[in-house]
Write a protein that holds these residues in place. Structure first.
Motif, PDB file in Angstrom:
ATOM      1  N   ARG A 119       0.840  -1.207   0.000  1.00 58.09           N
ATOM      2  CA  ARG A 119       0.000   0.000   0.000  1.00 58.09           C
ATOM      3  C   ARG A 119       0.878   1.261   0.000  1.00 58.09           C
ATOM      4  NH1 ARG A 119      -4.883   2.171   1.253  1.00 58.09           N
ATOM      5  NH2 ARG A 119      -5.884   0.156   1.370  1.00 58.09           N
ATOM      6  N   ALA A 120       1.949   1.233   0.817  1.00 55.28           N
ATOM      7  CA  ALA A 120       2.834   2.409   0.906  1.00 55.28           C
ATOM      8  C   ALA A 120       3.465   2.693  -0.460  1.00 55.28           C
ATOM      9  CB  ALA A 120       3.916   2.171   1.958  1.00 55.28           C
ATOM     10  N   ILE A 121       3.899   1.629  -1.149  1.00 50.33           N
ATOM     11  CA  ILE A 121       4.530   1.831  -2.467  1.00 50.33           C
ATOM     12  C   ILE A 121       3.484   2.278  -3.487  1.00 50.33           C
ATOM     13  CG2 ILE A 121       5.771   0.673  -4.361  1.00 50.33           C
ATOM     14  CD1 ILE A 121       7.107  -1.087  -2.189  1.00 50.33           C
ATOM     15  N   LYS A 122       2.314   1.652  -3.409  1.00 48.97           N
ATOM     16  CA  LYS A 122       1.223   2.049  -4.320  1.00 48.97           C
ATOM     17  C   LYS A 122       0.908   3.543  -4.144  1.00 48.97           C
ATOM     18  CE  LYS A 122      -3.225   1.426  -3.652  1.00 48.97           C
ATOM     19  NZ  LYS A 122      -4.451   0.757  -3.238  1.00 48.97           N
ATOM     20  N   ASP A 123       0.864   3.993  -2.887  1.00 46.43           N
ATOM     21  CA  ASP A 123       0.554   5.406  -2.633  1.00 46.43           C
ATOM     22  C   ASP A 123       1.609   6.335  -3.230  1.00 46.43           C
ATOM     23  OD1 ASP A 123      -1.706   4.607  -1.366  1.00 46.43           O
ATOM     24  OD2 ASP A 123      -0.975   4.930   0.684  1.00 46.43           O
ATOM     25  N   VAL A 124       2.865   5.925  -3.094  1.00 49.21           N
ATOM     26  CA  VAL A 124       3.952   6.748  -3.650  1.00 49.21           C
ATOM     27  C   VAL A 124       3.801   6.845  -5.177  1.00 49.21           C
ATOM     28  CG1 VAL A 124       6.450   6.733  -4.137  1.00 49.21           C
ATOM     29  CG2 VAL A 124       5.641   6.334  -1.820  1.00 49.21           C
ATOM     30  N   LEU A 125       3.497   5.710  -5.811  1.00 51.11           N
ATOM     31  CA  LEU A 125       3.368   5.701  -7.282  1.00 51.11           C
ATOM     32  C   LEU A 125       2.139   6.494  -7.715  1.00 51.11           C
ATOM     33  CD1 LEU A 125       4.340   1.977  -8.081  1.00 51.11           C
ATOM     34  CD2 LEU A 125       5.777   4.007  -8.325  1.00 51.11           C
ATOM     35  N   LYS A 126       1.069   6.339  -6.964  1.00 50.54           N
ATOM     36  CA  LYS A 126      -0.163   7.093  -7.303  1.00 50.54           C
ATOM     37  C   LYS A 126       0.071   8.587  -7.172  1.00 50.54           C
ATOM     38  CE  LYS A 126      -4.104   4.401  -7.476  1.00 50.54           C
ATOM     39  NZ  LYS A 126      -5.361   3.919  -6.976  1.00 50.54           N
ATOM     40  N   LYS A 127       0.769   8.965  -6.097  1.00 51.46           N
ATOM     41  CA  LYS A 127       1.060  10.379  -5.875  1.00 51.46           C
ATOM     42  C   LYS A 127       1.893  10.936  -7.038  1.00 51.46           C
ATOM     43  CE  LYS A 127       2.745  13.407  -2.276  1.00 51.46           C
ATOM     44  NZ  LYS A 127       3.943  13.521  -1.484  1.00 51.46           N
ATOM     45  N   ALA A 128       2.723  10.045  -7.624  1.00 47.57           N
ATOM     46  CA  ALA A 128       3.554  10.466  -8.760  1.00 47.57           C
ATOM     47  C   ALA A 128       2.757  10.454 -10.063  1.00 47.57           C
ATOM     48  CB  ALA A 128       4.773   9.551  -8.863  1.00 47.57           C
ATOM     49  N   GLY A 129       1.494  10.018 -10.004  1.00 44.67           N
ATOM     50  CA  GLY A 129       0.632  10.080 -11.186  1.00 44.67           C
ATOM     51  C   GLY A 129       0.361   8.752 -11.870  1.00 44.67           C
ATOM     52  N   ALA A 130       0.808   7.632 -11.275  1.00 42.50           N
ATOM     53  CA  ALA A 130       0.615   6.329 -11.926  1.00 42.50           C
ATOM     54  C   ALA A 130      -0.861   5.953 -11.962  1.00 42.50           C
ATOM     55  CB  ALA A 130       1.402   5.254 -11.193  1.00 42.50           C
ATOM     56  N   THR A 131      -1.276   5.399 -13.109  1.00 35.54           N
ATOM     57  CA  THR A 131      -2.672   4.974 -13.230  1.00 35.54           C
ATOM     58  C   THR A 131      -2.757   3.462 -13.438  1.00 35.54           C
ATOM     59  OG1 THR A 131      -2.462   5.674 -15.534  1.00 35.54           O
ATOM     60  CG2 THR A 131      -3.696   7.125 -14.077  1.00 35.54           C
ATOM     61  N   ASP A 132      -1.679   2.870 -13.961  1.00 33.05           N
ATOM     62  CA  ASP A 132      -1.694   1.431 -14.254  1.00 33.05           C
ATOM     63  C   ASP A 132      -0.684   0.721 -13.355  1.00 33.05           C
ATOM     64  OD1 ASP A 132      -2.192  -0.966 -15.414  1.00 33.05           O
ATOM     65  OD2 ASP A 132      -1.420  -0.465 -17.403  1.00 33.05           O
ATOM     66  N   ILE A 133      -1.138   0.307 -12.171  1.00 32.17           N
ATOM     67  CA  ILE A 133      -0.233  -0.357 -11.215  1.00 32.17           C
ATOM     68  C   ILE A 133      -0.692  -1.790 -11.022  1.00 32.17           C
ATOM     69  CG2 ILE A 133       0.803  -0.258  -8.907  1.00 32.17           C
ATOM     70  CD1 ILE A 133      -0.126   2.662  -8.714  1.00 32.17           C
ATOM     71  N   LYS A 134       0.203  -2.723 -11.311  1.00 32.76           N
ATOM     72  CA  LYS A 134      -0.107  -4.140 -11.115  1.00 32.76           C
ATOM     73  C   LYS A 134       0.543  -4.619  -9.809  1.00 32.76           C
ATOM     74  CE  LYS A 134      -1.516  -4.272 -15.505  1.00 32.76           C
ATOM     75  NZ  LYS A 134      -2.912  -4.065 -15.828  1.00 32.76           N
ATOM     76  N   GLY A 135       0.169  -5.843  -9.446  1.00 35.12           N
ATOM     77  CA  GLY A 135       0.799  -6.455  -8.271  1.00 35.12           C
ATOM     78  C   GLY A 135       0.197  -6.006  -6.958  1.00 35.12           C
ATOM     79  N   ILE A 136      -1.024  -5.448  -7.012  1.00 35.24           N
ATOM     80  CA  ILE A 136      -1.622  -4.955  -5.773  1.00 35.24           C
ATOM     81  C   ILE A 136      -2.878  -5.745  -5.385  1.00 35.24           C
ATOM     82  CG2 ILE A 136      -0.724  -2.593  -5.798  1.00 35.24           C
ATOM     83  CD1 ILE A 136      -3.127  -1.662  -7.294  1.00 35.24           C
ATOM     84  N   ASN A 137      -3.277  -6.629  -6.284  1.00 30.75           N
ATOM     85  CA  ASN A 137      -4.497  -7.379  -6.019  1.00 30.75           C
ATOM     86  C   ASN A 137      -4.156  -8.864  -5.799  1.00 30.75           C
ATOM     87  OD1 ASN A 137      -6.965  -8.570  -6.012  1.00 30.75           O
ATOM     88  ND2 ASN A 137      -7.773  -7.392  -7.739  1.00 30.75           N
ATOM     89  N   GLU A 138      -4.185  -9.277  -4.554  1.00 35.18           N
ATOM     90  CA  GLU A 138      -3.782 -10.638  -4.147  1.00 35.18           C
ATOM     91  C   GLU A 138      -4.515 -11.711  -4.962  1.00 35.18           C
ATOM     92  OE1 GLU A 138      -1.400 -13.153  -2.078  1.00 35.18           O
ATOM     93  OE2 GLU A 138      -1.262 -10.980  -1.786  1.00 35.18           O
TER      94      GLU A 138
END
Ligand code: ATP
Length: 264
Positions: A119-138
């Protein structure tokens, strides 16, 4: 006051090692925010050591590898960039820019799991503008064959034909190779298992690599597939690593003389 502010006050911009210290503190802040694993600090230190002996700059051989890597990502049908804590802490904005420019998803993939880290890494990437993030849904994750570590759990990487793995461990690079994937590694250690197993090895600091990739991607996007294939076919990874080792030897030879001049 946040550690970041504290440390930035301590390290003046005029400090001769300001850049290096700035990124060191990004890693420390990342650890405090759960983004970076404790072992990530040690990995960063190992990287700093190798950066020193390549002269803390993007070498000629790294530029060849970066060009080949961008060509491979542009030709690929299902490319993906794997992201770990250190990369997210060091270059989140640049990583997102590259991912959007090449239309490639980012996949969070960790060696050290800890409650809240994804979640912490996802938040950092989202804050940077990422829209397509994989590896977050178990539920979407499957396990890579031939791998015991946490890194075996993958999402889009399972389907990908080209996987870029910045700051990787050798085991997964080997597992990805055995699954016939083309692997692009970014690793300051030219002799790590990752560096030796990869198809394209960029021996350079990730903080310089991603901005350089953005610059090269803007140029190579104008080429057709045949021209991109020519770049790839003319690249010899083994030779390029050997040439990198020669550059390191030359640099150290020069330092043997030059290093003492600054003391006078
Ligand atoms: P391998 O399993 O491939 O032999 P390793 O066990 O030596 O790798 P790890 O500790 O898994 O290495 O990962 C750290 C690697 O990442 C090191 O080779 C280090 O040089 C490299 N590294 C650390 N920081 C950076 C950076 N900022 N840019 C590029 N490479 C880095």
């Amino acid at each position: 006051m946040a550690l970041n502010e504290n440390q930035n006050n301590i390290v003046p911009k005029t400090h001769p090692r300001y850049q290096s210290l700035k990124f060191r503190h990004k890693i420390i802040d990342g650890m405090k925010n759960l983004v970076v694993a404790e072992a990530g600090l040690i990995a960063h230190g190992r990287g700093e050591c190798f950066d020193y002996i390549i002269g803390e700059k993007t070498t000629k051989t790294a530029k060849y590898a970066i060009r080949a890597a961008v060509a491979a990502l542009l030709i690929a049908e299902k490319p993906v960039i794997s992201v770990n804590g250190n990369v997210a802490a060091l270059v989140p904005n640049e990583l997102v820019t590259l991912s959007k420019l090449l239309n490639i998803p980012l996949e969070i993939n960790l060696f050290y799991y800890k409650e809240g880290r994804i979640r912490a890494i996802k938040d950092v990437l989202k804050k940077a503008g990422a829209t397509d993030i994989k590896g977050i849904n178990e539920e979407k994750m499957i396990e890579l064959e031939g791998l015991e570590s946490n890194r075996r759990k993958v999402d889009f990487i399972a389907k990908a034909d080209v996987v870029m793995v910045p700051l990787e461990d050798g085991d997964r690079t080997e597992a990805l190779k055995k699954l016939n994937k083309k692997v692009i590694a970014v690793d300051l250690n030219p002799l790590s298992r990752t560096a030796l197993w990869a198809d394209i090895t960029i021996v350079d600091n990730i903080i310089r690599v991603i901005p350089k990739m953005i610059e090269i991607a803007n140029q190579l996007k104008k080429l057709n597939d045949s021209e991109l294939n020519d770049i790839l076919n003319n690249f010899d990874n083994k030779l390029n690593i050997q040439n990198t080792l020669d550059l390191i030897i030359d640099h150290i030879e020069k330092q043997k003389v030059e290093a003492f001049k600054i003391l006078k």
